[in-house]
Motif scaffolding. Structure first.
Motif, short mmCIF file in Angstrom:
data_model
loop_
_atom_site.label_atom_id
_atom_site.label_comp_id
_atom_site.label_asym_id
_atom_site.label_seq_id
_atom_site.Cartn_x
_atom_site.Cartn_y
_atom_site.Cartn_z
N SER A 1 0.87 -1.17 0.00
CA SER A 1 0.00 0.00 0.00
C SER A 1 0.91 1.22 0.00
CB SER A 1 -0.87 0.03 1.26
OG SER A 1 -1.59 -1.16 1.39
N MET A 2 0.55 2.22 -0.79
CA MET A 2 1.37 3.42 -0.82
C MET A 2 0.50 4.66 -0.92
SD MET A 2 3.10 3.17 -4.55
CE MET A 2 2.12 3.03 -6.03
N ASN A 3 1.08 5.80 -0.58
CA ASN A 3 0.34 7.05 -0.68
C ASN A 3 0.51 7.65 -2.08
OD1 ASN A 3 2.86 8.32 -0.71
ND2 ASN A 3 2.71 9.06 1.40
N LYS A 4 -0.07 8.82 -2.32
CA LYS A 4 -0.03 9.45 -3.64
C LYS A 4 1.38 9.81 -4.07
CE LYS A 4 -2.87 12.75 -2.75
NZ LYS A 4 -3.75 13.94 -2.86
N GLU A 5 2.27 10.00 -3.13
CA GLU A 5 3.65 10.35 -3.45
C GLU A 5 4.50 9.11 -3.75
OE1 GLU A 5 2.10 11.78 -0.63
OE2 GLU A 5 1.56 13.46 -1.93
N GLY A 6 3.92 7.93 -3.61
CA GLY A 6 4.65 6.70 -3.89
C GLY A 6 5.40 6.13 -2.70
N VAL A 7 5.16 6.67 -1.52
CA VAL A 7 5.81 6.15 -0.32
C VAL A 7 5.04 4.93 0.17
CG1 VAL A 7 6.44 6.66 2.07
CG2 VAL A 7 6.68 8.43 0.31
N ILE A 8 5.76 3.85 0.40
CA ILE A 8 5.12 2.60 0.83
C ILE A 8 4.71 2.72 2.29
CG2 ILE A 8 5.45 0.13 1.16
CD1 ILE A 8 7.41 0.25 -1.24
N LEU A 9 3.42 2.50 2.53
CA LEU A 9 2.85 2.59 3.87
C LEU A 9 2.79 1.24 4.56
CD1 LEU A 9 -0.12 4.94 2.94
CD2 LEU A 9 2.13 5.59 3.84
N ASP A 10 2.69 0.18 3.76
CA ASP A 10 2.61 -1.18 4.30
C ASP A 10 2.93 -2.15 3.18
OD1 ASP A 10 2.20 -3.21 6.13
OD2 ASP A 10 0.01 -3.12 6.04
N CYS A 11 3.41 -3.32 3.55
CA CYS A 11 3.62 -4.38 2.57
C CYS A 11 3.56 -5.72 3.31
CB CYS A 11 4.94 -4.23 1.83
SG CYS A 11 6.41 -4.56 2.82
N ASN A 12 3.32 -6.78 2.53
CA ASN A 12 3.31 -8.08 3.16
C ASN A 12 4.71 -8.69 3.14
OD1 ASN A 12 3.51 -8.92 0.48
ND2 ASN A 12 1.64 -10.13 0.50
#
Length: 78
Positions: free
Chosen positions: A33-44
């Motif tokens: 999951s990432m925000n509009k700026e492309g920063v990853i907020l979560d991953c499996n």
């Protein structure tokens, strides 16, 4: 689905959250999951393991650091 009380609703929501987290975390598919700026907020863990990092090393990093340079232009369009 019939909900008898607020406590019942909270319990059902907690159950769904546990199921969702289990599906997300244990999926064999790379998920993030990432925000509009492309920063990853979560991953499996599948995503992290495939890239050779821990989940903590990936969260907070821009997605462009994990893709081939020739793909940057395509991703920047989004």
């Amino acid at each position: 689905m019939l909900i008898d009380s607020i406590d019942d609703a909270v319990n059902k929501l907690e159950t769904f959250e546990i199921k969702y987290n289990s599906l997300y975390d244990n999926s064999p598919i790379l998920m993030h999951s990432m925000n509009k700026e492309g920063v990853i907020l979560d991953c499996n863990t599948t995503y992290a393991n495939r890239l050779g990092y821990s989940v903590d090393e990936i969260i907070g990093v821009n997605i462009l650091e994990h893709v081939a340079e020739q793909s940057h232009k395509k991703l920047n369009k989004f």
